[in-house]
Design a protein around this motif. Structure first.
Motif, PDB file in Angstrom:
ATOM      1  N   MET A 186     -19.002  -8.787   4.182  1.00  0.00           N
ATOM      2  CA  MET A 186     -18.135  -8.265   3.142  1.00  0.00           C
ATOM      3  C   MET A 186     -18.985  -7.851   1.943  1.00  0.00           C
ATOM      4  O   MET A 186     -19.782  -8.633   1.432  1.00  0.00           O
ATOM      5  N   GLY A 193     -10.491  -3.889   1.521  1.00  0.00           N
ATOM      6  CA  GLY A 193      -9.608  -4.961   1.090  1.00  0.00           C
ATOM      7  C   GLY A 193      -9.634  -5.120  -0.415  1.00  0.00           C
ATOM      8  O   GLY A 193     -10.606  -4.734  -1.077  1.00  0.00           O
ATOM      9  N   ASN A 223     -13.219  -0.427   6.822  1.00  0.00           N
ATOM     10  CA  ASN A 223     -12.332  -1.558   6.589  1.00  0.00           C
ATOM     11  C   ASN A 223     -12.407  -1.965   5.130  1.00  0.00           C
ATOM     12  O   ASN A 223     -13.478  -2.355   4.637  1.00  0.00           O
ATOM     13  N   GLN A 253       0.829  -1.206   0.000  1.00  0.00           N
ATOM     14  CA  GLN A 253       0.000   0.000   0.000  1.00  0.00           C
ATOM     15  C   GLN A 253       0.864   1.257   0.000  1.00  0.00           C
ATOM     16  O   GLN A 253       1.976   1.268   0.505  1.00  0.00           O
ATOM     17  N   GLU A 270      -5.375  -5.587   3.301  1.00  0.00           N
ATOM     18  CA  GLU A 270      -6.515  -5.062   4.046  1.00  0.00           C
ATOM     19  C   GLU A 270      -6.080  -3.742   4.694  1.00  0.00           C
ATOM     20  O   GLU A 270      -4.956  -3.617   5.170  1.00  0.00           O
ATOM     21  N   HIS A 296     -13.380  -4.844  -1.785  1.00  0.00           N
ATOM     22  CA  HIS A 296     -14.548  -4.939  -0.922  1.00  0.00           C
ATOM     23  C   HIS A 296     -14.393  -4.013   0.278  1.00  0.00           C
ATOM     24  O   HIS A 296     -13.309  -3.492   0.555  1.00  0.00           O
ATOM     25  N   TRP A 297     -15.496  -3.819   1.007  1.00  0.00           N
ATOM     26  CA  TRP A 297     -15.453  -3.194   2.314  1.00  0.00           C
ATOM     27  C   TRP A 297     -16.302  -4.036   3.252  1.00  0.00           C
ATOM     28  O   TRP A 297     -17.176  -4.799   2.816  1.00  0.00           O
ATOM     29  N   ARG A 326      -7.540  -0.498   7.294  1.00  0.00           N
ATOM     30  CA  ARG A 326      -8.568   0.148   8.108  1.00  0.00           C
ATOM     31  C   ARG A 326      -8.296   1.645   8.160  1.00  0.00           C
ATOM     32  O   ARG A 326      -7.208   2.069   8.552  1.00  0.00           O
ATOM     33  N   GLU A 381      -8.973  -8.073  -3.412  1.00  0.00           N
ATOM     34  CA  GLU A 381      -8.755  -9.497  -3.691  1.00  0.00           C
ATOM     35  C   GLU A 381      -7.834  -9.706  -4.889  1.00  0.00           C
ATOM     36  O   GLU A 381      -6.936 -10.527  -4.852  1.00  0.00           O
TER      37      GLU A 381
END
Length: 237
Positions: free
Chosen positions: A197, A216, A214, A142, A168, A190-191, A170, A218
């Motif tokens: 999810m 993420g 939160n 990230q 992931e 996703h959140w 937050r 994939e």
């Protein structure tokens, strides 16, 4: 309020004085969200359009998300901003406006332009925010880059986030927050909300007040612009 997802609507249009019909795929103004200090709208302007606007009683962050425009604040220098079609993949060129300043945008190419607003008093001057001026914080998978931070605005903040597959993240509760996403190709993100999810689509925006977000990824990569407001500092009216 609970966190919520809002999908971009390319069919949403508004009549702008002196411009005519303009596409406004994202409309998260204060009157629609119930927020007190943070609003966000994104427009799709077409080449050759000229947009005259006012900051009124707000500090305003104007972001060139794609395409290219020329912009002038009051009677100042004309800036050429943006250089291509890729939205969010690189930190956007941006302009900060304090309250009670006028601007004019002339679109050189079709352009996506974001407007972030927050009530303010006018402590800081107008400022051009170039991508190369911003520092980056990087950890595995990230990257976060400040677009508008402390010392350049009263309460409005903005950062760009890039997330790779398997990561992931937050975003801690920060009062009122809006996060606008860009997913390219086959990327999937996703959140997590209320323990479930939920899929994010390209162009989606999340909004939350005093609640963690939160996120993420994939597959592929997700880019996002995160906007939030800070309490006014001691000594500010």
């Amino acid at each position: 309020m609970s966190a919520a997802r809002v999908s971009a609507d390319p069919s949403r249009r508004i009549e702008l004085e002196g411009v005519g019909p303009a596409e406004r795929p994202i409309d998260l103004g204060l009157e629609l969200t119930g927020f007190q200090t943070l609003g966000y709208r994104m427009y799709q302007f077409r080449a050759g359009q000229e947009i005259d606007g006012e900051a009124e009683g707000d500090e305003v962050l104007i972001l060139i998300l794609s395409g290219q425009v020329q912009m002038r604040v009051d009677e100042g220098e004309i800036w050429t901003l943006g250089d291509g079609p890729a939205a969010f993949d690189a930190p956007p060129a941006a302009v900060y406006l304090p309250p009670n300043h006028h601007y004019r945008i002339t679109t050189l190419q079709d352009a996506q332009v974001g407007y972030v607003r927050s009530p303010a008093h006018g402590k800081y001057p107008p400022r051009l925010l170039r991508p190369e001026d911003n520092g980056t914080e990087a950890t595995a998978g990230q990257h976060q880059r400040s677009v508008l931070g402390a010392g350049h605005s009263e309460r409005l903040r903005c950062s760009q986030i890039l997330l790779e597959a398997g990561i992931e993240l937050r975003l801690d509760s920060a009062g009122e927050r809006i996060v606008h996403f860009h997913l390219s190709g086959d990327s999937r993100a996703h959140w997590v909300h209320d323990g479930s999810m939920q899929t994010l689509k390209d162009g989606d925006a999340l909004m939350a007040c005093d609640e963690d977000l939160n996120l993420g990824v994939e597959t592929g990569q997700a880019a996002a612009l995160s906007f939030w407001t800070q309490p006014l500092q001691p000594g500010q009216p």
